[in-house]
Design a protein around this motif. Sequence first.
Motif, mmCIF file in Angstrom:
data_model
loop_
_atom_site.group_PDB
_atom_site.id
_atom_site.type_symbol
_atom_site.label_atom_id
_atom_site.label_comp_id
_atom_site.label_asym_id
_atom_site.label_seq_id
_atom_site.Cartn_x
_atom_site.Cartn_y
_atom_site.Cartn_z
ATOM 1 N N ALA A 177 0.836 -1.211 0.000
ATOM 2 C CA ALA A 177 0.000 0.000 0.000
ATOM 3 C C ALA A 177 0.867 1.256 0.000
ATOM 4 O O ALA A 177 0.567 2.235 -0.690
ATOM 5 C CB ALA A 177 -0.921 -0.008 1.209
ATOM 6 N N ALA A 178 1.968 1.235 0.765
ATOM 7 C CA ALA A 178 2.861 2.398 0.809
ATOM 8 C C ALA A 178 3.514 2.633 -0.544
ATOM 9 O O ALA A 178 3.687 3.778 -0.983
ATOM 10 C CB ALA A 178 3.919 2.205 1.884
ATOM 11 N N LEU A 179 3.906 1.563 -1.220
ATOM 12 C CA LEU A 179 4.519 1.701 -2.542
ATOM 13 C C LEU A 179 3.540 2.332 -3.531
ATOM 14 O O LEU A 179 3.913 3.223 -4.305
ATOM 15 C CB LEU A 179 4.972 0.331 -3.054
ATOM 16 N N ALA A 180 2.291 1.882 -3.493
ATOM 17 C CA ALA A 180 1.290 2.439 -4.403
ATOM 18 C C ALA A 180 1.016 3.905 -4.093
ATOM 19 O O ALA A 180 0.891 4.737 -5.006
ATOM 20 C CB ALA A 180 -0.001 1.618 -4.310
ATOM 21 N N ARG A 181 0.924 4.238 -2.819
ATOM 22 C CA ARG A 181 0.657 5.624 -2.439
ATOM 23 C C ARG A 181 1.828 6.528 -2.786
ATOM 24 O O ARG A 181 1.649 7.671 -3.190
ATOM 25 C CB ARG A 181 0.335 5.702 -0.945
ATOM 26 N N THR A 182 3.049 6.011 -2.644
ATOM 27 C CA THR A 182 4.219 6.796 -3.027
ATOM 28 C C THR A 182 4.157 7.152 -4.503
ATOM 29 O O THR A 182 4.377 8.302 -4.895
ATOM 30 C CB THR A 182 5.516 6.018 -2.741
ATOM 31 N N GLY A 183 3.868 6.170 -5.322
ATOM 32 C CA GLY A 183 3.803 6.413 -6.757
ATOM 33 C C GLY A 183 2.718 7.390 -7.152
ATOM 34 O O GLY A 183 2.906 8.201 -8.066
ATOM 35 N N ARG A 184 1.597 7.363 -6.450
ATOM 36 C CA ARG A 184 0.464 8.235 -6.805
ATOM 37 C C ARG A 184 0.619 9.648 -6.275
ATOM 38 O O ARG A 184 0.244 10.611 -6.944
ATOM 39 C CB ARG A 184 -0.849 7.656 -6.242
ATOM 40 N N LEU A 185 1.167 9.785 -5.051
ATOM 41 C CA LEU A 185 0.981 11.037 -4.321
ATOM 42 C C LEU A 185 2.244 11.750 -3.867
ATOM 43 O O LEU A 185 2.187 12.947 -3.565
ATOM 44 C CB LEU A 185 0.119 10.772 -3.070
ATOM 45 N N TYR A 186 3.388 11.065 -3.781
ATOM 46 C CA TYR A 186 4.537 11.640 -3.093
ATOM 47 C C TYR A 186 5.691 11.958 -4.050
ATOM 48 O O TYR A 186 5.745 11.459 -5.174
ATOM 49 C CB TYR A 186 4.985 10.709 -1.961
ATOM 50 N N ASP A 187 6.610 12.772 -3.553
ATOM 51 C CA ASP A 187 7.730 13.250 -4.362
ATOM 52 C C ASP A 187 8.989 12.407 -4.189
ATOM 53 O O ASP A 187 9.982 12.632 -4.895
ATOM 54 C CB ASP A 187 8.062 14.697 -3.989
ATOM 55 N N GLY A 188 8.976 11.479 -3.258
ATOM 56 C CA GLY A 188 10.142 10.650 -3.029
ATOM 57 C C GLY A 188 9.791 9.460 -2.162
ATOM 58 O O GLY A 188 8.713 9.396 -1.557
ATOM 59 N N TRP A 189 10.713 8.514 -2.100
ATOM 60 C CA TRP A 189 10.521 7.261 -1.354
ATOM 61 C C TRP A 189 11.750 7.022 -0.506
ATOM 62 O O TRP A 189 12.877 7.020 -1.015
ATOM 63 C CB TRP A 189 10.327 6.114 -2.344
ATOM 64 N N LEU A 190 11.572 6.861 0.824
ATOM 65 C CA LEU A 190 12.696 6.667 1.748
ATOM 66 C C LEU A 190 12.437 5.438 2.621
ATOM 67 O O LEU A 190 12.022 5.565 3.780
ATOM 68 C CB LEU A 190 12.910 7.916 2.607
ATOM 69 N N PRO A 191 12.695 4.241 2.106
ATOM 70 C CA PRO A 191 12.537 3.019 2.891
ATOM 71 C C PRO A 191 13.876 2.569 3.457
ATOM 72 O O PRO A 191 14.906 3.222 3.255
ATOM 73 C CB PRO A 191 12.050 2.021 1.839
ATOM 74 N N TYR A 192 13.870 1.418 4.170
ATOM 75 C CA TYR A 192 15.133 0.864 4.680
ATOM 76 C C TYR A 192 15.127 -0.665 4.582
ATOM 77 O O TYR A 192 15.395 -1.371 5.557
ATOM 78 C CB TYR A 192 15.405 1.307 6.114
ATOM 79 N N PRO A 193 14.877 -1.229 3.403
ATOM 80 C CA PRO A 193 14.825 -2.694 3.282
ATOM 81 C C PRO A 193 16.193 -3.326 3.486
ATOM 82 O O PRO A 193 17.209 -2.820 2.988
ATOM 83 C CB PRO A 193 14.333 -2.903 1.842
ATOM 84 N N PRO A 194 16.282 -4.438 4.217
ATOM 85 C CA PRO A 194 17.574 -5.057 4.487
ATOM 86 C C PRO A 194 18.212 -5.733 3.280
ATOM 87 O O PRO A 194 19.396 -6.056 3.309
ATOM 88 C CB PRO A 194 17.260 -6.070 5.592
ATOM 89 N N ASP A 195 17.446 -5.940 2.209
ATOM 90 C CA ASP A 195 17.964 -6.616 1.013
ATOM 91 C C ASP A 195 17.854 -5.676 -0.182
ATOM 92 O O ASP A 195 16.752 -5.199 -0.496
ATOM 93 C CB ASP A 195 17.172 -7.899 0.754
ATOM 94 N N PRO A 196 18.953 -5.401 -0.885
ATOM 95 C CA PRO A 196 18.868 -4.537 -2.072
ATOM 96 C C PRO A 196 17.882 -5.047 -3.122
ATOM 97 O O PRO A 196 17.289 -4.245 -3.848
ATOM 98 C CB PRO A 196 20.307 -4.546 -2.606
#
Length: 318
Positions: A177-196
Motif C-alpha cells: 500500500a505504501a509503494l502504491a501511495r508513493t507512486g500516486r501522491l509523493y515526491d520521493g521514497w525513503l525506505p530501509y529494506p535489508p535486502d537490495p
Amino acid sequence: MDIGVLLPTGTAQWGAADDPRTLVGFGRRAERLGFSSLFVNDSLISPRIEALTMLAALAPATETVTLGTAALMPFLRRPVQAAQSLASIDLLSAGRLTVTVGAGFPGRFGRPLYTLSEVPWERRFARLDETVALWRALWEGAGSFHGEILRFDDLPPTTLPSRAAGPPVWLGGATPAALARTGRLYDGWLPYPPDPADYASGLRDVRTAAADAGRAAEDITPALFVSVRIDDDVERGRRALDEYARAAYGMPLEELEKIQAVVTGTADQVLADLRRYVAAGARHIVARLGAVGLSSQRDQLERVADLIPAVQATAQSC
C-alpha cells in the motif's frame, strides 16, 4: 547521487558529557565534508531534540545541504500549525527543506504515540495523505480544505514557503500500500529494506503506480535510509553497532538487521554494500551512523565521507 547523514539528535546516541549544542557544528562539518543532506528523526517515545527545532537551528547555520526529516510523524502535530512550521523552515533555508513523512506502525513506535496525540489510530494512512494534501493546499494559499477526515473553512493566510509548490514530501514505508501511495501522491521514497533486491522490486512497484497515475519516474526521488558502521576490525565494528542497536532500539544487531538496512565492515566492504543499493536504483542515501557518543559519531562521519566520491561514481556508471 546525493549522500546525506542522519544527525544524532537522540539522547541514546550521546555520551554522558556530550553537549547537544554541538549538533549544529556537526551539521556544518558534514556539509564541509561533502554530504549533500542532513536529516533528523522524529519521535515522542525516545528523548531527542525535536525534529523541526533542530532543522530551524540548522537552516541559517548551513548553506547548501538539503535539510530533511526521516521521518516526520504528522499526527504528532496540529496540521495547520505543522504547515506553518515547515514553510518557515523552508523560508529560513532558502528552499532547502525535504519532508519525509510516516504514519507509524504497530508497537512502541506507533499506537502509543497516537494515544499521546489524541488522534485515532484507525484510518491513519488516509489521515496522513490528507494532512499532506492540506499542507500543499496551504502552501499554495488556499482559503479552505475539504477532505474526508480534515475539513477547514475560512483558513487564514499562512506563511508561504520559499518554493511556490512547497517543499518536496517523501513517504517512508515499503508495504504494498505504501509503494502504491508513493507512486500516486509523493515526491520521493525513503525506505530501509535489508535486502537490495527488495529495494529494486519496491522501486519498480513505485514507478508502476506512478505511471498508472500519469506521473513520470523522474517525479519521485528514490532514496534509502541505512545504518552504517565502518571499522578496520570487522568484529569490533559489529560489537559497536550492536551497542548502538541496543541503545537506540532496545534490540540486538542481529534482530535489527532483519528489519532494516544495515551495512558494516571495512571501508571496502561498506562501499560494496552501498553500491548494491545504488545498482538497485537508490539515488539519495541517508546514512545513520552506528556509534554511541558524539566523538564516535564524528569519527564515523569522517570515514563515511571518504566513500562519497566512489559511491557517486557508481551511480554515474549505472
